[in-house]
Design an enzyme around this catalytic site. Structure first.
Site, PDB file in Angstrom:
ATOM      1  N   ALA A  97     -73.985 -33.231  34.954  1.00  0.00           N
ATOM      2  CA  ALA A  97     -75.245 -33.940  34.741  1.00  0.00           C
ATOM      3  C   ALA A  97     -76.351 -33.339  35.601  1.00  0.00           C
ATOM      4  CB  ALA A  97     -75.082 -35.420  35.062  1.00  0.00           C
ATOM      5  N   GLY A 109     -69.407 -33.508  34.332  1.00  0.00           N
ATOM      6  CA  GLY A 109     -69.591 -33.617  32.890  1.00  0.00           C
ATOM      7  C   GLY A 109     -69.386 -32.308  32.158  1.00  0.00           C
ATOM      8  N   GLU A 137     -65.793 -32.197  31.590  1.00  0.00           N
ATOM      9  CA  GLU A 137     -65.489 -33.228  30.586  1.00  0.00           C
ATOM     10  C   GLU A 137     -65.852 -32.746  29.183  1.00  0.00           C
ATOM     11  OE1 GLU A 137     -65.809 -37.522  32.654  1.00  0.00           O
ATOM     12  OE2 GLU A 137     -67.621 -36.287  32.881  1.00  0.00           O
ATOM     13  N   GLU A 165     -66.749 -35.706  40.828  1.00  0.00           N
ATOM     14  CA  GLU A 165     -67.606 -36.892  40.932  1.00  0.00           C
ATOM     15  C   GLU A 165     -67.381 -37.720  42.192  1.00  0.00           C
ATOM     16  OE1 GLU A 165     -67.546 -36.078  36.450  1.00  0.00           O
ATOM     17  OE2 GLU A 165     -66.197 -35.848  38.165  1.00  0.00           O
TER      18      GLU A 165
END
Length: 257
Positions: free
Chosen positions: A63, A108, A111, A131
Site C-alpha cells: 500500500a 499488499g 498478497e 504488516e
C-alpha cells in the site's frame, strides 16, 4: 498517466504491468482502481492466461503509505474492502494467472502475488508480509492464502516476524515455483503462459476449478468433485479436436468450444 497497463502477447496471453516505478509500484487509490478495471477487461476478452508483473525494480511494494497517512479510518476501511474485492476477482478468474515477481513484493504486493495461481520470482526479488512491523496485520487475504500455500506454522512464523525472503528462499519454502535471473524472468513467465495457452482452455479452466475447490473438501468429496469437473470436458469440440489431431499426428487447434 496510467499506473496499470494491459497488453496482449501471443494472441491469448494477457500481460498486466504495474507502472509506478518511482513509487516502487505501491498500491495507490488510482492504481487499485485501474488494476480492478484491467482485471475486468481480462474477463471480457479472449485471454487464456494472465501474467502480472511490475515495471522497474519492484513488483509491488504494498500500500502507498504516504497516501495512507492522509486517510481517515473510514477511508482505510473502504480501501481495504476494495483491495479485497480486487484480489478476490483476480483469484477467481477462470483462467490461469502467473505473478512474475521482479523485485520488492511486500505487504499488499505479496498478497497480490498470492492471489495468482503460479508465482515465478527474480533472483533479485525480496518478499514478505511485513504488516506487523507497521502495527497492523495482512488484510488483503495474506493470512489465509499464505497459510494455504506454505502451511500454518511457516505462515505464522513469517507473519509474526515480518520476515523478508529472497527469491531463492521463497522457492525452497514453496512460496514460488521457480527463480530466474532478472533479465529472463518476464520472458520465462510469458513462455509458460504461452505454453498453457496452447492447452485446451475449457480443460484448463476445469482443472483449476477442480484443484481450487477440491482443496477445501474431504478426499472422497474432492474426488467426486474432480469427476464432475472432468465431465465438463467430455462434450467439448476441443476434446474431439484433440483425438482427431492425435490420429493425424498434428498439433491440435483448440478454440475453447
Amino acid at each position: 498517466m496510467n499506473t496499470v497497463t494491459l497488453h496482449t502477447h501471443h494472441s491469448y496471453v494477457a500481460l498486466i504491468e504495474l507502472n509506478r516505478p518511482d513509487a516502487k509500484n505501491a498500491i495507490s487509490l488510482q492504481l487499485l482502481a485501474e488494476l480492478q478495471e484491467k482485471i475486468q477487461e481480462v474477463k471480457r476478452n479472449k485471454a487464456r492466461v494472465l501474467v502480472i508483473t511490475g515495471v522497474g525494480d519492484s513488483f509491488c511494494s504494498g500500500a502507498d503509505l504516504k497516501e495512507r497517512k492522509s486517510m481517515s479510518d473510514l477511508q482505510v476501511k473502504q480501501f481495504l474492502k476494495n483491495i479485497n474485492l480486487c484480489f478476490s476477482d483476480l483469484a477467481n478468474l477462470s483462467i490461469p494467472t502467473i505473478a512474475a515477481i521482479n523485485g520488492f513484493a511486500f505487504g499488499g504486493g505479496l498478497e497480490l502475488a498470492l492471489s495468482c495461481d503460479i508465482r515465478y520470482a527474480s533472483e533479485a526479488a525480496q518478499m514478505g508480509l511485513t504488516e506487523t512491523k507497521l502495527g497492523i496485520i495482512p488484510g488483503a487475504g495474506g493470512t489465509q492464502r499464505l497459510s494455504r500455500i506454505v502451511g500454518e506454522s511457516t505462515a505464522l512464523e513469517w507473519i509474526f516476524s515480518g520476515k523478508k525472503l529472497s527469491g531463492k528462499e521463497a522457492m525452497v519454502r514453496g512460496l514460488v515455483s521457480q527463480v530466474f535471473s532478472p533479465d529472463s524472468l518476464k520472458e520465462s513467465s510469458l513462455a509458460l503462459a504461452r505454453e498453457i495457452s496452447e492447452s485446451a482452455p475449457i480443460a484448463v479452466s476445469a482443472a483449476k476449478k477442480a484443484v481450487r475447490r477440491g482443496l477445501e473438501l474431504p478426499m472422497e468429496s474432492a474426488l467426486e468433485w474432480e469427476r464432475l469437473c472432468y465431465f465438463e470436458t467430455l462434450g467439448t469440440k476441443d476434446r474431439l479436436e484433440a483425438l482427431q489431431a492425435f490420429a493425424e499426428k498434428r498439433k491440435p487447434n483448440f478454440k475453447g468450444e
